[in-house]
Design a protein around this motif. Structure first.
Motif, mmCIF file in Angstrom:
data_model
loop_
_atom_site.group_PDB
_atom_site.id
_atom_site.type_symbol
_atom_site.label_atom_id
_atom_site.label_comp_id
_atom_site.label_asym_id
_atom_site.label_seq_id
_atom_site.Cartn_x
_atom_site.Cartn_y
_atom_site.Cartn_z
ATOM 1 N N VAL B 8 1.083 -1.154 0.050
ATOM 2 C CA VAL B 8 -0.101 -0.020 0.083
ATOM 3 C C VAL B 8 1.106 1.197 0.119
ATOM 4 O O VAL B 8 1.775 1.362 0.648
ATOM 5 C CB VAL B 8 -0.832 0.029 1.254
ATOM 6 C CG1 VAL B 8 -1.775 1.408 1.374
ATOM 7 C CG2 VAL B 8 -1.783 -1.234 1.352
ATOM 8 N N ILE B 77 -3.477 7.725 1.236
ATOM 9 C CA ILE B 77 -3.311 6.361 0.379
ATOM 10 C C ILE B 77 -3.477 6.625 -1.118
ATOM 11 O O ILE B 77 -4.340 7.287 -1.508
ATOM 12 C CB ILE B 77 -4.036 5.225 0.698
ATOM 13 C CG1 ILE B 77 -3.904 4.949 2.281
ATOM 14 C CG2 ILE B 77 -3.883 4.107 -0.082
ATOM 15 C CD1 ILE B 77 -4.922 3.972 2.883
ATOM 16 N N HIS B 79 -2.025 4.449 -3.847
ATOM 17 C CA HIS B 79 -2.265 3.393 -4.678
ATOM 18 C C HIS B 79 -2.090 2.150 -3.893
ATOM 19 O O HIS B 79 -1.434 2.094 -2.732
ATOM 20 C CB HIS B 79 -1.550 3.127 -5.938
ATOM 21 C CG HIS B 79 0.004 3.268 -5.769
ATOM 22 N ND1 HIS B 79 0.849 4.057 -5.801
ATOM 23 C CD2 HIS B 79 0.671 1.933 -5.711
ATOM 24 C CE1 HIS B 79 2.012 3.446 -5.631
ATOM 25 N NE2 HIS B 79 1.982 2.409 -5.718
ATOM 26 N N VAL B 80 -2.903 0.895 -4.434
ATOM 27 C CA VAL B 80 -2.183 -0.280 -3.920
ATOM 28 C C VAL B 80 -1.762 -1.062 -5.076
ATOM 29 O O VAL B 80 -2.068 -0.785 -6.256
ATOM 30 C CB VAL B 80 -3.518 -1.181 -3.582
ATOM 31 C CG1 VAL B 80 -4.120 -0.442 -2.060
ATOM 32 C CG2 VAL B 80 -4.672 -1.050 -4.588
ATOM 33 N N VAL B 129 -4.693 1.292 -9.044
ATOM 34 C CA VAL B 129 -4.380 0.088 -8.746
ATOM 35 C C VAL B 129 -3.033 0.046 -9.726
ATOM 36 O O VAL B 129 -2.730 0.128 -10.868
ATOM 37 C CB VAL B 129 -5.328 -1.178 -9.228
ATOM 38 C CG1 VAL B 129 -4.686 -2.501 -9.315
ATOM 39 C CG2 VAL B 129 -6.620 -0.947 -8.340
#
Lengths: 134, 134
Positions: B8, B77, B79-80, B129
């Motif tokens: 993450v 946050i 991106h993952v 993503v």
């Protein structure tokens, strides 16, 4: 202090559509929707080999994710959840260091039946952090 | 198709302060800052037992996270990143289903020396993503 990343929670307006994205487009394993009226959400768990993603759809009036989705109508990452061995010790350590714990500091029983607390995003890199007792 | 959650990524304006939050307040294991001029960021890795968090600070002009931080000055946050076994097969599957791959669809070498692609947040629950070849 923090251990495993228990989950990443993604808030969405349309749980069925979001589930289809993860199941069909990204080819991940998904569960059936699980209504959690006591938390004001319906949840689908995405099972990854090392952690999980939780898709959250608002349920009922005053859902805790309703405001978030007003600002982020496409959805978005709502919080991350880290495991701790002892949630009361974790809370006391955080408070002693000046970090803000949301609510009155009393752990509530979270979506997995374990005690949880939420930490103020302003004190944690703009990120809402959930702590869950492992 | 998607496998492990590789990381993450959390964008921050002040990497030293964010590192202190994770090291001192949350008691996690952190690395030294790693400048990645080719990606326009300086990175600190937070090692958790099952995955990692990456703290990203903008580096140089035109950093890819500069705009994000204008809108989210406290950080957030960004991106993952999910692992895939075959990034070209993953790309072709996604495109066949109408999902948008950012850029020209050619994988670039990412921060871990492996081929990566980014997917359009509008097609993935409002979440940026990254796919990384495992």
């Amino acid at each position: 202090m923090i251990g495993r990343l228990n989950h990443v929670a993604i808030a969405v307006k349309d749980l069925a559509a979001a589930t289809a994205v993860y199941r069909d487009t990204l080819g991940a394993e998904v569960t059936d929707p699980l209504p959690q009226p006591e938390h004001g959400v319906t949840v689908v768990f995405i099972t990854l080999p090392n952690t999980k993603i939780e898709l959250l759809e608002p349920m009922g009036e005053g859902s805790p994710i309703a405001k978030f989705l007003e600002k982020a109508p496409d959805g978005g990452i709502h919080h991350v959840c880290y495991e701790v061995d002892d949630i009361l010790a974790a809370r006391d350590r955080l408070k002693a260091q000046g970090a803000r714990v949301l609510g009155d500091g009393t752990p509530k029983i979270g979506a997995h039946g374990k005690p949880v607390l939420f930490l103020h995003p302003k004190d944690f890199c703009g990120t809402l952090v959930e702590l869950e007792q492992a």
